[in-house]
Design a protein around this motif. Structure first.
Motif: not given
Length: 186
Positions: A107-110, A161-178
């Motif tokens: 999970d994404v954690m604050l 960090t910025r390099t984790d941006s795509d992984r963060l977006h996928q975790a929030i929006y789902g695996k189909s995130f592009r």
């Protein structure tokens, strides 16, 4: 003569338990379920019980993402500090390694920093959290000062960090995130 299976274990307790055993078990519960309305100490907005994922153990405001230092261990509500906890970054909860030796991402954690006592706590994001605030915290986390970064490092907390941006977006929006879907203009 029939021999018991070597893997079977002898029961040490009888099958029936005294009613007191149940009471003792309940009183030792680790988690306290609190799904009550409260007013945020930071932004003063009311927070009501919700049906979204991650809201039954509400521990931060979904509007400003600040928290109040109420736990010494997750869910125990035993802290005496009650200081305001500022969200300073995001991280992933780690779930060990898969069979190929790759780290499993959870999970994404604050990441919250207490203004009262300086403690660092991790809180899972909830389904009704403000996404604009989440991404604002993600962006601001790269400007944290050395003392706080040192404290996070001592606790083995790695901020995204910025390099984790795509992984963060996928975790929030789902695996189909592009990623290209964010830059496309309709």
């Amino acid at each position: 003569m029939k021999h018991p299976h070597p893997c079977s274990k002898q029961r040490k307790r009888p099958l029936t338990h005294h009613p007191k055993d149940k009471r003792d078990k309940k009183s030792r519960k680790r988690w306290h379920t609190t799904n009550e309305a409260f007013r945020c100490h930071h932004c003063q907005q009311m927070v009501f019980p919700a049906e979204q994922i991650g809201t039954t153990q509400r521990n931060h405001c979904p509007h400003c993402l600040w928290s109040c230092h109420v736990d010494t261990k997750p869910g125990n509500r035993a802290s005496t500090c009650h200081g305001g906890m500022e969200p300073v970054g995001l991280t992933f909860k780690h779930h060990g390694f898969d069979k190929y030796g790759r780290a499993r991402t959870g999970d994404v954690m604050l990441v919250h920093h207490c203004h009262g006592c300086g403690a660092i706590n991790l809180n899972r994001i909830a389904g009704d959290d403000c996404l604009a605030k989440l991404f604002d915290i993600f962006d601001r986390s790269e400007t944290l000062g050395p003392p706080l970064l040192r404290k996070l490092s001592e606790q083995a907390i790695c901020l995204l960090t910025r390099t984790d941006s795509d992984r963060l977006h996928q975790a929030i929006y789902g695996k189909s995130f592009r990623p290209d879907a964010l830059t496309r203009v309709p």
